[in-house]
Design an enzyme around this catalytic site. Structure first.
Site, mmCIF file in Angstrom:
data_model
loop_
_atom_site.group_PDB
_atom_site.id
_atom_site.type_symbol
_atom_site.label_atom_id
_atom_site.label_comp_id
_atom_site.label_asym_id
_atom_site.label_seq_id
_atom_site.Cartn_x
_atom_site.Cartn_y
_atom_site.Cartn_z
ATOM 1 N N HIS A 96 0.857 -1.192 0.000
ATOM 2 C CA HIS A 96 0.000 0.000 0.000
ATOM 3 C C HIS A 96 0.894 1.242 0.000
ATOM 4 O O HIS A 96 1.952 1.253 0.631
ATOM 5 C CB HIS A 96 -0.912 -0.009 1.232
ATOM 6 C CG HIS A 96 -2.005 1.006 1.129
ATOM 7 N ND1 HIS A 96 -1.780 2.349 1.332
ATOM 8 C CD2 HIS A 96 -3.310 0.881 0.802
ATOM 9 C CE1 HIS A 96 -2.922 3.001 1.139
ATOM 10 N NE2 HIS A 96 -3.859 2.146 0.809
ATOM 11 N N GLU A 98 0.726 3.896 1.550
ATOM 12 C CA GLU A 98 1.019 4.430 2.892
ATOM 13 C C GLU A 98 2.174 3.663 3.526
ATOM 14 O O GLU A 98 2.966 4.229 4.275
ATOM 15 C CB GLU A 98 -0.256 4.376 3.759
ATOM 16 C CG GLU A 98 -1.268 5.432 3.302
ATOM 17 C CD GLU A 98 -2.723 5.075 3.529
ATOM 18 O OE1 GLU A 98 -3.018 4.139 4.303
ATOM 19 O OE2 GLU A 98 -3.587 5.745 2.928
ATOM 20 N N GLY A 174 -8.011 9.208 -0.109
ATOM 21 C CA GLY A 174 -8.448 10.026 1.017
ATOM 22 C C GLY A 174 -8.591 11.501 0.679
ATOM 23 O O GLY A 174 -8.743 12.335 1.561
HETATM 24 P P1 13P Z 1 -9.930 6.037 0.284
HETATM 25 O O1 13P Z 1 -11.048 5.195 -0.261
HETATM 26 O O2 13P Z 1 -10.185 6.551 1.671
HETATM 27 O O3 13P Z 1 -9.490 7.100 -0.678
HETATM 28 O O4 13P Z 1 -8.661 5.039 0.468
HETATM 29 C C1 13P Z 1 -8.299 4.209 -0.581
HETATM 30 C C2 13P Z 1 -7.264 3.281 -0.074
HETATM 31 O O5 13P Z 1 -6.144 3.666 0.202
HETATM 32 C C3 13P Z 1 -7.642 1.869 0.104
HETATM 33 O O6 13P Z 1 -6.528 1.068 0.335
#
Ligand code: 13P
Length: 250
Positions: A96, A98, A174
């Site tokens: 991911h 992040e 996000g």
């Molecule tokens: P959002 O749907 O909050 O934009 O996040 C997507 C995401 O990173 C799912 O792994």
């Protein structure tokens, strides 16, 4: 036909009690979702066991959000693939943005994690996607191609057949900014083309999910695209109604 999948990445949200409640609410509404759509939820590590109990007997799949790059031993704070498999996970989200961005996960590390997950019988949900500056520089194809090649090209076809790919443009995560259906379709088709270079016809069987501000109001348009096989959902997965609202959009 490729599997349609809607997976909810809860990220670092909910207490255990709230998570169990959310899982039960998703399970209660799951019958609204067409049978060919696979629902997966990915709660935090601490929630996996009670959530597994809460969804027992349903068709909802359980995923972890990460796993260690070692099998066991002196790795304080890490959680091994055997441990997540032991509580009922069949999937694990890997790569991911992040994790790549905030925890320094490199492709080399992801190769280890993806292989370990596959060895232990889990399906990786392998995430790729470009940052805003990379898209603005017109480098998005190049970036995702490299992410695919660096990790997925190290797999055998048999291993690859167990992998789910998730394209998540970092600028859409996000932010409320979704990729347009055209932007998403174009890059999903490119990802499939790159996969076909190594895996041939198998590329047609691989589910490629879209992630990034996906919600009930835009899911239909995205899922109507020929190379978009579902979604990896963040914020909207925290409300059973929205999560199911997305899953019924096929
Ligand atoms: P959002 O749907 O909050 O934009 O996040 C997507 C995401 O990173 C799912 O792994």
């Amino acid at each position: 036909m490729r599997k349609h999948i809607v997976a909810g990445n809860w990220k670092m949200n909910t207490t255990v009690a709230e998570g169990v409640e959310l899982a039960k609410a998703v399970a209660a509404k799951a019958a609204e979702v067409p049978a060919e759509v696979k629902l997966i939820i990915a709660p935090p590590f601490t929630h996996l066991y009670p959530v597994a109990e809460a969804i027992k007997g349903t068709a909802i799949g359980l995923s972890a959000q990460n796993c260690a790059d070692h099998t066991k031993g002196a790795y304080t704070g890490e959680v091994a693939v055997d441990m997540i498999a032991g509580v009922g996970c069949e999937y694990v989200i890997l790569g991911h943005s992040e994790r790549r961005e905030y925890y320094g996960e490199t492709s080399a590390k992801l190769v280890e994690k993806v292989k370990l997950a596959l060895e232990k019988g889990l399906s990786p949900i392998f995430c790729i996607g470009e940052k805003l500056e990379e898209r603005e520089a017109g480098r998005h194809f190049e970036v995702v191609t490299e992410q695919v090649k660096d990790v997925l090209f190290t797999l055998t076809a048999e291993e690859m057949s167990k992998v789910i790919v998730a394209y998540e443009p970092v600028w859409a995560i996000g932010t409320g900014k979704t990729a347009t259906a055209e932007q998403a379709q174009e890059i999903h088709a490119e990802i499939r083309k790159v996969l076909a270079e190594k895996f041939g016809a198998l590329a047609e069987e691989i589910s490629i999910l879209y992630g990034g501000s996906c919600k009930p109001s835009n899911a239909k348009e995205l899922f109507a695209c020929p190379d978009i096989d579902g979604g990896l959902i963040g914020g909207a997965a925290l409300k059973a109604e929205d999560f199911i609202g997305i899953a019924v959009s096929f």
